[in-house]
Design an enzyme around this catalytic site. Sequence first.
Site, PDB file in Angstrom:
ATOM      1  N   GLY A   1       0.777  -1.234   0.000  1.00  0.00           N
ATOM      2  CA  GLY A   1       0.000   0.000   0.000  1.00  0.00           C
ATOM      3  C   GLY A   1       0.808   1.283   0.000  1.00  0.00           C
ATOM      4  N   SER A   2       2.085   1.214  -0.419  1.00  0.00           N
ATOM      5  CA  SER A   2       2.924   2.422  -0.371  1.00  0.00           C
ATOM      6  C   SER A   2       2.402   3.512  -1.303  1.00  0.00           C
ATOM      7  CB  SER A   2       4.373   2.082  -0.711  1.00  0.00           C
ATOM      8  OG  SER A   2       4.480   1.479  -1.985  1.00  0.00           O
TER       9      SER A   2
ATOM     10  N   LEU B   1      -2.641  -6.581  -8.501  1.00  0.00           N
ATOM     11  CA  LEU B   1      -2.108  -7.645  -9.342  1.00  0.00           C
ATOM     12  C   LEU B   1      -3.167  -8.575  -9.926  1.00  0.00           C
ATOM     13  CD1 LEU B   1       1.045  -8.603  -7.230  1.00  0.00           C
ATOM     14  CD2 LEU B   1       0.869  -6.997  -9.159  1.00  0.00           C
TER      15      LEU B   1
ATOM     16  N   ASN C   1      -3.263   3.550 -14.022  1.00  0.00           N
ATOM     17  CA  ASN C   1      -2.238   2.652 -13.492  1.00  0.00           C
ATOM     18  C   ASN C   1      -0.882   3.328 -13.623  1.00  0.00           C
ATOM     19  OD1 ASN C   1      -1.155   0.127 -12.511  1.00  0.00           O
ATOM     20  ND2 ASN C   1      -0.449  -0.275 -14.598  1.00  0.00           N
TER      21      ASN C   1
ATOM     22  N   ILE D   1      -8.753  -7.458 -14.075  1.00  0.00           N
ATOM     23  CA  ILE D   1     -10.137  -6.990 -14.035  1.00  0.00           C
ATOM     24  C   ILE D   1     -10.574  -6.602 -15.441  1.00  0.00           C
ATOM     25  CG2 ILE D   1     -10.214  -6.210 -11.638  1.00  0.00           C
ATOM     26  CD1 ILE D   1      -9.600  -3.373 -12.628  1.00  0.00           C
TER      27      ILE D   1
ATOM     28  N   GLU E   1       7.830   7.568  -9.194  1.00  0.00           N
ATOM     29  CA  GLU E   1       6.405   7.243  -9.130  1.00  0.00           C
ATOM     30  C   GLU E   1       5.677   8.129  -8.129  1.00  0.00           C
ATOM     31  OE1 GLU E   1       5.940   3.130  -8.245  1.00  0.00           O
ATOM     32  OE2 GLU E   1       6.825   2.444 -10.118  1.00  0.00           O
TER      33      GLU E   1
ATOM     34  N   HIS F   1       3.171   2.092 -14.121  1.00  0.00           N
ATOM     35  CA  HIS F   1       4.020   0.941 -14.425  1.00  0.00           C
ATOM     36  C   HIS F   1       5.478   1.349 -14.262  1.00  0.00           C
ATOM     37  CE1 HIS F   1       4.993  -2.939 -16.182  1.00  0.00           C
ATOM     38  NE2 HIS F   1       5.896  -2.330 -16.942  1.00  0.00           N
TER      39      HIS F   1
END
Length: 206
Positions: free
Chosen positions: A13-14, A90, A105, A93, A177, A107
């Site tokens: 959950g970072s 991960l 998202n 969906i 990120e 990446h």
Amino acid sequence: MPLKLAVLISGGGSTMINLQRNIQAGSLDASIPLVVASRPCTGVEKAESAGLTAVTLSPKSFASTDEYSQKLFSAVRDVEADLVILAGFLSKIIIPEDFANRVMNIHPSLLPAFCGKGMYGHRVHEAVITRGCKISGCTVHFCDNEYDHGPIILQQTVRVDATDNADSLAERVQSAECEAYPKAIQLYAENRLLVKEGRVHIVNES
């Protein structure tokens, strides 16, 4: 009104905590009414400690990916989320039509390099180093129903040193990120992302 985010996690959950910190600091005009974990993980505990509502919804409890996705997006709709954020999520969906260009998202590479099924986390960084790349980075993109696909919103580069291993490169990419993801979400909150012919245009970009 602040942008409502549904954050999907599968691990520590970072990324979720980084977004919450940006919200609290006033640099991200959003709230997180829902965190969904695909399995029991420390991210759930971190979410609850931060005062966030977290639920665990395992794909193993459903007969198909389609059924799982329907249940997940039903929960997202229940909290009237504006945007779904994949944060180390991960599980596969299927994104419904009403959430087209409403799922983001990040990446840990410069897409379309080093992506696809099974390419996540340290596997990406190991592949970058093995290939001898001189730069790497991260990519924020809207999701479609292909792995690591969909219109690219932002990319941020980092150097790859000759002495790097997967851990040291991962640390540098994660720092990128932490900057790029909140920035992309804030652009969305400001209605400054225009998707046209598969490309994202940033409105009033300086």
